[in-house]
Write a protein that holds these residues in place. Structure first.
Motif, PDB file in Angstrom:
ATOM      1  N   VAL A 101      -3.998   6.371  56.417  1.00  0.00           N
ATOM      2  CA  VAL A 101      -4.382   5.289  55.517  1.00  0.00           C
ATOM      3  C   VAL A 101      -3.154   4.396  55.343  1.00  0.00           C
ATOM      4  O   VAL A 101      -2.076   4.878  55.002  1.00  0.00           O
ATOM      5  CB  VAL A 101      -4.845   5.832  54.145  1.00  0.00           C
ATOM      6  N   VAL A 102      -3.296   3.103  55.590  1.00  0.00           N
ATOM      7  CA  VAL A 102      -2.192   2.150  55.448  1.00  0.00           C
ATOM      8  C   VAL A 102      -2.436   1.313  54.193  1.00  0.00           C
ATOM      9  O   VAL A 102      -3.500   0.708  54.041  1.00  0.00           O
ATOM     10  CB  VAL A 102      -2.072   1.229  56.685  1.00  0.00           C
ATOM     11  N   MET A 103      -1.440   1.293  53.287  1.00  0.00           N
ATOM     12  CA  MET A 103      -1.585   0.565  52.025  1.00  0.00           C
ATOM     13  C   MET A 103      -0.553  -0.549  51.921  1.00  0.00           C
ATOM     14  O   MET A 103       0.587  -0.399  52.358  1.00  0.00           O
ATOM     15  CB  MET A 103      -1.430   1.518  50.834  1.00  0.00           C
ATOM     16  N   GLU A 104      -0.993  -1.667  51.335  1.00  0.00           N
ATOM     17  CA  GLU A 104      -0.103  -2.791  51.071  1.00  0.00           C
ATOM     18  C   GLU A 104      -0.444  -3.378  49.713  1.00  0.00           C
ATOM     19  O   GLU A 104      -1.593  -3.739  49.449  1.00  0.00           O
ATOM     20  CB  GLU A 104      -0.246  -3.882  52.140  1.00  0.00           C
ATOM     21  N   LYS A 105       0.529  -3.411  48.821  1.00  0.00           N
ATOM     22  CA  LYS A 105       0.379  -4.011  47.499  1.00  0.00           C
ATOM     23  C   LYS A 105      -0.852  -3.497  46.767  1.00  0.00           C
ATOM     24  O   LYS A 105      -1.634  -4.267  46.188  1.00  0.00           O
ATOM     25  CB  LYS A 105       0.352  -5.539  47.599  1.00  0.00           C
ATOM     26  N   GLY A 106      -1.041  -2.175  46.833  1.00  0.00           N
ATOM     27  CA  GLY A 106      -2.104  -1.544  46.062  1.00  0.00           C
ATOM     28  C   GLY A 106      -3.470  -1.524  46.713  1.00  0.00           C
ATOM     29  O   GLY A 106      -4.435  -1.053  46.110  1.00  0.00           O
ATOM     30  N   GLN A 107      -3.569  -2.020  47.938  1.00  0.00           N
ATOM     31  CA  GLN A 107      -4.865  -2.039  48.616  1.00  0.00           C
ATOM     32  C   GLN A 107      -4.762  -1.384  49.987  1.00  0.00           C
ATOM     33  O   GLN A 107      -3.700  -1.400  50.619  1.00  0.00           O
ATOM     34  CB  GLN A 107      -5.377  -3.476  48.764  1.00  0.00           C
ATOM     35  N   ILE A 108      -5.871  -0.805  50.431  1.00  0.00           N
ATOM     36  CA  ILE A 108      -5.933  -0.236  51.779  1.00  0.00           C
ATOM     37  C   ILE A 108      -6.238  -1.365  52.761  1.00  0.00           C
ATOM     38  O   ILE A 108      -7.236  -2.072  52.617  1.00  0.00           O
ATOM     39  CB  ILE A 108      -7.003   0.862  51.872  1.00  0.00           C
ATOM     40  N   VAL A 109      -5.362  -1.532  53.748  1.00  0.00           N
ATOM     41  CA  VAL A 109      -5.573  -2.591  54.737  1.00  0.00           C
ATOM     42  C   VAL A 109      -6.086  -2.031  56.061  1.00  0.00           C
ATOM     43  O   VAL A 109      -6.621  -2.781  56.879  1.00  0.00           O
ATOM     44  CB  VAL A 109      -4.281  -3.405  54.974  1.00  0.00           C
ATOM     45  N   GLU A 110      -5.915  -0.731  56.264  1.00  0.00           N
ATOM     46  CA  GLU A 110      -6.397  -0.121  57.506  1.00  0.00           C
ATOM     47  C   GLU A 110      -6.453   1.387  57.329  1.00  0.00           C
ATOM     48  O   GLU A 110      -5.602   1.984  56.671  1.00  0.00           O
ATOM     49  CB  GLU A 110      -5.468  -0.473  58.667  1.00  0.00           C
ATOM     50  N   GLN A 111      -7.470   2.021  57.901  1.00  0.00           N
ATOM     51  CA  GLN A 111      -7.527   3.473  57.929  1.00  0.00           C
ATOM     52  C   GLN A 111      -8.353   3.928  59.122  1.00  0.00           C
ATOM     53  O   GLN A 111      -9.183   3.192  59.642  1.00  0.00           O
ATOM     54  CB  GLN A 111      -8.093   4.043  56.629  1.00  0.00           C
ATOM     55  N   GLY A 112      -8.070   5.139  59.563  1.00  0.00           N
ATOM     56  CA  GLY A 112      -8.762   5.692  60.718  1.00  0.00           C
ATOM     57  C   GLY A 112      -8.014   6.889  61.260  1.00  0.00           C
ATOM     58  O   GLY A 112      -7.076   7.399  60.625  1.00  0.00           O
ATOM     59  N   SER A 113      -8.401   7.328  62.454  1.00  0.00           N
ATOM     60  CA  SER A 113      -7.710   8.448  63.081  1.00  0.00           C
ATOM     61  C   SER A 113      -6.281   8.044  63.421  1.00  0.00           C
ATOM     62  O   SER A 113      -5.987   6.861  63.625  1.00  0.00           O
ATOM     63  CB  SER A 113      -8.446   8.893  64.349  1.00  0.00           C
ATOM     64  N   ALA A 114      -5.402   9.025  63.476  1.00  0.00           N
ATOM     65  CA  ALA A 114      -4.006   8.729  63.811  1.00  0.00           C
ATOM     66  C   ALA A 114      -3.910   8.081  65.184  1.00  0.00           C
ATOM     67  O   ALA A 114      -3.127   7.151  65.394  1.00  0.00           O
ATOM     68  CB  ALA A 114      -3.184  10.012  63.757  1.00  0.00           C
ATOM     69  N   ASP A 115      -4.699   8.555  66.120  1.00  0.00           N
ATOM     70  CA  ASP A 115      -4.672   8.023  67.477  1.00  0.00           C
ATOM     71  C   ASP A 115      -5.014   6.535  67.474  1.00  0.00           C
ATOM     72  O   ASP A 115      -4.344   5.720  68.114  1.00  0.00           O
ATOM     73  CB  ASP A 115      -5.660   8.800  68.351  1.00  0.00           C
ATOM     74  N   LYS A 116      -6.047   6.167  66.711  1.00  0.00           N
ATOM     75  CA  LYS A 116      -6.493   4.766  66.687  1.00  0.00           C
ATOM     76  C   LYS A 116      -5.463   3.871  65.982  1.00  0.00           C
ATOM     77  O   LYS A 116      -5.082   2.816  66.495  1.00  0.00           O
ATOM     78  CB  LYS A 116      -7.842   4.665  65.971  1.00  0.00           C
ATOM     79  N   VAL A 117      -4.997   4.294  64.792  1.00  0.00           N
ATOM     80  CA  VAL A 117      -4.102   3.441  64.001  1.00  0.00           C
ATOM     81  C   VAL A 117      -2.752   3.269  64.692  1.00  0.00           C
ATOM     82  O   VAL A 117      -2.183   2.176  64.707  1.00  0.00           O
ATOM     83  CB  VAL A 117      -3.912   4.013  62.583  1.00  0.00           C
ATOM     84  N   LEU A 118      -2.249   4.332  65.299  1.00  0.00           N
ATOM     85  CA  LEU A 118      -0.917   4.264  65.899  1.00  0.00           C
ATOM     86  C   LEU A 118      -0.920   3.566  67.253  1.00  0.00           C
ATOM     87  O   LEU A 118       0.040   2.879  67.600  1.00  0.00           O
ATOM     88  CB  LEU A 118      -0.331   5.672  66.044  1.00  0.00           C
ATOM     89  N   LYS A 119      -1.982   3.744  68.014  1.00  0.00           N
ATOM     90  CA  LYS A 119      -2.017   3.147  69.359  1.00  0.00           C
ATOM     91  C   LYS A 119      -2.579   1.727  69.365  1.00  0.00           C
ATOM     92  O   LYS A 119      -2.117   0.878  70.127  1.00  0.00           O
ATOM     93  CB  LYS A 119      -2.829   4.037  70.300  1.00  0.00           C
ATOM     94  N   THR A 120      -3.601   1.479  68.529  1.00  0.00           N
ATOM     95  CA  THR A 120      -4.243   0.157  68.533  1.00  0.00           C
ATOM     96  C   THR A 120      -4.410  -0.347  67.104  1.00  0.00           C
ATOM     97  O   THR A 120      -5.529  -0.505  66.620  1.00  0.00           O
ATOM     98  CB  THR A 120      -5.615   0.209  69.236  1.00  0.00           C
ATOM     99  N   PRO A 121      -3.314  -0.596  66.393  1.00  0.00           N
ATOM    100  CA  PRO A 121      -3.422  -1.096  65.016  1.00  0.00           C
ATOM    101  C   PRO A 121      -4.067  -2.471  64.993  1.00  0.00           C
ATOM    102  O   PRO A 121      -3.744  -3.334  65.808  1.00  0.00           O
ATOM    103  CB  PRO A 121      -1.961  -1.150  64.556  1.00  0.00           C
ATOM    104  N   SER A 122      -4.980  -2.683  64.037  1.00  0.00           N
ATOM    105  CA  SER A 122      -5.713  -3.946  63.998  1.00  0.00           C
ATOM    106  C   SER A 122      -5.167  -4.913  62.953  1.00  0.00           C
ATOM    107  O   SER A 122      -5.277  -6.124  63.120  1.00  0.00           O
ATOM    108  CB  SER A 122      -7.201  -3.684  63.718  1.00  0.00           C
ATOM    109  N   HIS A 123      -4.583  -4.392  61.873  1.00  0.00           N
ATOM    110  CA  HIS A 123      -4.120  -5.274  60.801  1.00  0.00           C
ATOM    111  C   HIS A 123      -2.681  -5.728  61.063  1.00  0.00           C
ATOM    112  O   HIS A 123      -1.838  -4.922  61.471  1.00  0.00           O
ATOM    113  CB  HIS A 123      -4.208  -4.553  59.450  1.00  0.00           C
ATOM    114  N   PRO A 124      -2.368  -6.995  60.809  1.00  0.00           N
ATOM    115  CA  PRO A 124      -1.002  -7.485  61.041  1.00  0.00           C
ATOM    116  C   PRO A 124       0.064  -6.695  60.283  1.00  0.00           C
ATOM    117  O   PRO A 124       1.177  -6.516  60.779  1.00  0.00           O
ATOM    118  CB  PRO A 124      -1.060  -8.945  60.559  1.00  0.00           C
TER     119      PRO A 124
END
Length: 554
Positions: A236-259
Motif C-alpha cells: 500500500v503506497v500512501m501520500e499525505k494521508g491518502q492511498i495512491v496505489e495498492q496491489g501485489s508487490a510484484d505489480k507495484v514494484l515492477k509496474t508502478p502506475s502512480h507518479p
C-alpha cells in the motif's frame, strides 16, 4: 461509533480497514492525518505500507493498536480485527486485544524500552499483565523467546539493561516482547530504519521466518522500497494521508502506475557501478592525513580482574585530497563514529597523527586548536538532538561565528544566504527547530556547518534516518555544495548504496581496522575482503534477482 461484529467479512482477512479518517487538531497543515483509507491484511501474508514522513503510515498503525494521542480522533470508518470493529472499544477491552491478537514492534527500541528494567523483566511484564503463568514459567517462556529471536547468551541477556545492548539486539528484544503472547497480527513500524545493512538483513530474515513459521499476518511500515522488495506480498503506497496505489508487490514494484510511487522507487539509492566524476581541483597536499590512529576504550578494573579493553580505532591510516569525499562504511561497532570524534578532537586519541592542512592536531592543546576548529565542521546524525530547541534558527546559525569575532550583521546576512542555498525560505531564520521536518532540520545542520566556510566537513550518518526521497535531496545538496566550495568531506554511513553515490573513495572498517579501501566500482563490484562481500550481499534490493525476491522497476 459502537463496537460490534461485522458480518460477511472475508475468511482470509485478518485485518480490514474501511474508510478510515483520522482528524488532526485545528491549524495544522491539513485537516486529516489519514482520509478515507481502506485496505486488507490477509492471513499469513506481509503487507508493506510505504510512504514519506507525514504520509499517515504510523498513525494508521497506532489507530489499529488503540494508541492514538488525544489530539487525533477517529472521525469515520471501521477497523475490523478478526471481523470485529474495534473503533470505540473501551480501554480495558483494547488492553485485552493488544498483545494477544495484535502486537507492535516500534521504530526506536531505545525509547520504547524502559531503561530502568532489565530485558528479562520487560518481557516478563508482557506475560504478567495478561495473567499468563507463574514467575517460574514466565521466566522459562522469556528465555525461550530470547533464544527464538537469536539473542546471544539468553541467560546473560535476561539480566542486562537495554543500554548494554546494540541497536540490533534491542530490536530483537522488542520482537521478543511482541511475540510473547503469540498474536495473530504483528505490526512492525520502521524496525530497520537506523540499522546497518547486515543487522537489517538479519532482522528482516527473522521477521520473515517467524511470520512463516507461525503463519502470522504482518503489517510492515517502511519508507525504503529496497526493504519492500525483500519481504512484501502486497503493498500500500500512501501520500499525505491518502492511498495512491495498492496491489501485489510484484505489480507495484515492477509496474508502478502512480507518479508518486514512481518517484519513490526512482529515489531509492542503488549501487551505481561507476565512480563519481572528479572535481576540477588543483593538485595540492592532502587536506587531511591520518597515520596510525589509535583509540582504545577501557572499562572495569585490572585489580578486580574485570578489565575490558576494546580497540575502537586500531592503526587507521588514510589521506583525503581537497574537494574529495572519503566514505567510511561498516557495521555498528566498527569504529566509524569513534573515528569521526577523533578527527574533530571531541575526544583524545591514544596514538597516531591527524595532520590537517600540514599541522598535526592530534596532540595539539585545546586552546591552540580552538583557532582551527571553525575549519573542521560536522553534520550530525540526529538534527533534532543537535539543534537547541530553545533557540531560533537564526541564533543557532550565528552564535558560533559571532563568538569567533564575526560582526552580527555579517553573520546574519551569511545565515540568511545559506538558508536559501540549502532550500529554505527567509522566514526560517526566526523560527524554532520543532517547526521543521526531519529533512529540513538536516538542511539547517548543513547550513550551520557551512557558516564557518570549513575546509573539512565530517558527515556522521547524515541521511540514515531520512526518507529515500529526502535522502536523495540531501545527497544532491551536499554534492552541489562541494562542487561550489571545494570543501573536503569524510562521509560516514552504514548504507553502502548511499556511499556509492557520493564518495570518490571508500574505506571499509571492521572492528576498528581498515579491511579494504578503493573506488566505489572496485569496492562494490569486485571486493577483495570477505567482510566487504558480506556487506554488499546484505544490501536490500541489490542482490541478484531470484529466491523469491522482486526486482525494482528501472
Amino acid at each position: 461509533m459502537s463496537a460490534g461484529k461485522t458480518t460477511g467479512a472475508a475468511q482470509d482477512v485478518a485485518l480490514a480497514i474501511r474508510g478510515l479518517t483520522l482528524s488532526l487538531p485545528r491549524n495544522m497543515e491539513r485537516a486529516h492525518a489519514v482520509s478515507d483509507v481502506s485496505f486488507d491484511l490477509r492471513r499469513g501474508q506481509i503487507l508493506c505500507i510505504i510512504g514519506e514522513s507525514g504520509s499517515g503510515k504510523s498513525v494508521s498503525a497506532n489507530a489499529v493498536m488503540g494508541l492514538l494521542p488525544r489530539s487525533i480522533r477517529v472521525a469515520a470508518g471501521e477497523i475490523l480485527l478478526e471481523g470485529q470493529n474495534i473503533v470505540g472499544l473501551p480501554p480495558d477491552r483494547l488492553r485485552e486485544i493488544r498483545g494477544r491478537v495484535v502486537s507492535m514492534i516500534f521504530q526506536d527500541p531505545l525509547s520504547a524500552l524502559n531503561p530502568l528494567m532489565t530485558v528479562g523483566q520487560q518481557v516478563d511484564e508482557v506475560l504478567a499483565v495478561h495473567g499468563v503463568g507463574t514467575p517460574q514459567t514466565r521466566r522459562e517462556r522469556t528465555l525461550e523467546l530470547l533464544t527464538e529471536v537469536g539473542l546471544p547468551s539468553p541467560e546473560l541477556t535476561y539480566q542486562q539493561y537495554p543500554f548494554r545492548l546494540s541497536g540490533g539486539q534491542r530490536q530483537r528484544v522488542m520482537i521478543a516482547m511482541a511475540l510473547a503472547l503469540e498474536p495473530s497480527i504483528l505490526i512492525a513500524d520502521e524496525p530497520t530504519t537506523a540499522l546497518d545493512v547486515t543487522t537489517q538483513a538479519q532482522i528482516l530474515k527473522l521477521i520473515r521466518d517467524i511470520q512463516r513459521r507461525k503463519n502470522m499476518s504482518v503489517m510492515f511500515i517502511t519508507h525504503d522500497f529496497g526493504v519492500v522488495s525483500e519481504i512484501a506480498d502486497s503493498v500500500v503506497v500512501m501520500e499525505k494521508g491518502q492511498i495512491v496505489e495498492q496491489g501485489s508487490a510484484d505489480k507495484v514494484l515492477k509496474t508502478p502506475s502512480h507518479p508518486y510511487t514512481q518517484r519513490l522507487i526512482a529515489a531509492v539509492p542503488h549501487l551505481t557501478g561507476q565512480n563519481r566524476p572528479a572535481l576540477d581541483v588543483a593538485a595540492s597536499e592532502p587536506v587531511l592525513k591520518v597515520e596510525g590512529l589509535l583509540k582504545t576504550y577501557r572499562s572495569g578494573s585490572a585489580f578486580m580482574g574485570t578489565l575490558r579493553e576494546v580497540a575502537a580505532v586500531n592503526e587507521v591510516s588514510f589521506d583525503l585530497a581537497a574537494g574529495q569525499t572519503l566514505g567510511i562504511v561498516g557495521e555498528s561497532g566498527s569504529g566509524k563514529s569513534s573515528l569521526s570524534r577523533l578527527l574533530l578532537k571531541l575526544m583524545d586519541s591514544d596514538g597516531g597523527r591527524i595532520v590537517f592542512e600540514g599541522t598535526d592536531i592530534a596532540r595539539m592543546p585545546e586552546p591552540e586548536f580552538r583557532r582551527l576548529r571553525p575549519r573542521i565542521q560536522m553534520v550530525f546524525q540526529d538534527p533534532s538532538a543537535s539543534l537547541n530547541p530553545r533557540s531560533t534558527i537564526g541564533r543557532i546559525l550565528t552564535v558560533g561565528p559571532v563568538a569567533h569575532g564575526t560582526p552580527y550583521a555579517e553573520a546574519r546576512d551569511e545565515a540568511r544566504a545559506l538558508l536559501k542555498r540549502v532550500g529554505l525560505d527567509g522566514g526560517a531564520f526566526d523560527r524554532y527547530p520543532h517547526e521543521f521536518s526531519g529533512g529540513q532540520r538536516q538542511r539547517i545542520g548543513i547550513a550551520r556547518a557551512l557558516m564557518f566556510r570549513p575546509k573539512l566537513l565530517v558527515a556522521d550518518e547524515a541521511v540514515s534516518a531520512l526518507d529515500v526521497s529526502i535522502q536523495a535531496q540531501i545527497l544532491k545538496l551536499l554534492d552541489d555544495i562541494q562542487r561550489e566550495t571545494g570543501v573536503s568531506m569524510v562521509f560516514i554511513t552504514h548504507d553502502l548504496r548511499v556511499a556509492s553515490q557520493i564518495c570518490d573513495e571508500i574505506v571499509v572498517m571492521h572492528k576498528g581496522k581498515i579491511v579494504e579501501r578503493g573506488q566505489p566500482s572496485q569496492i562494490f563490484l569486485d571486493p577483495t575482503s570477505a567482510y566487504t562481500r558480506e556487506l554488499v550481499a546484505a544490501i536490500p534490493g541489490e542482490r541478484p534477482d531470484g529466491g523469491g525476491r522482486i526486482a525494482l522497476a528501472g
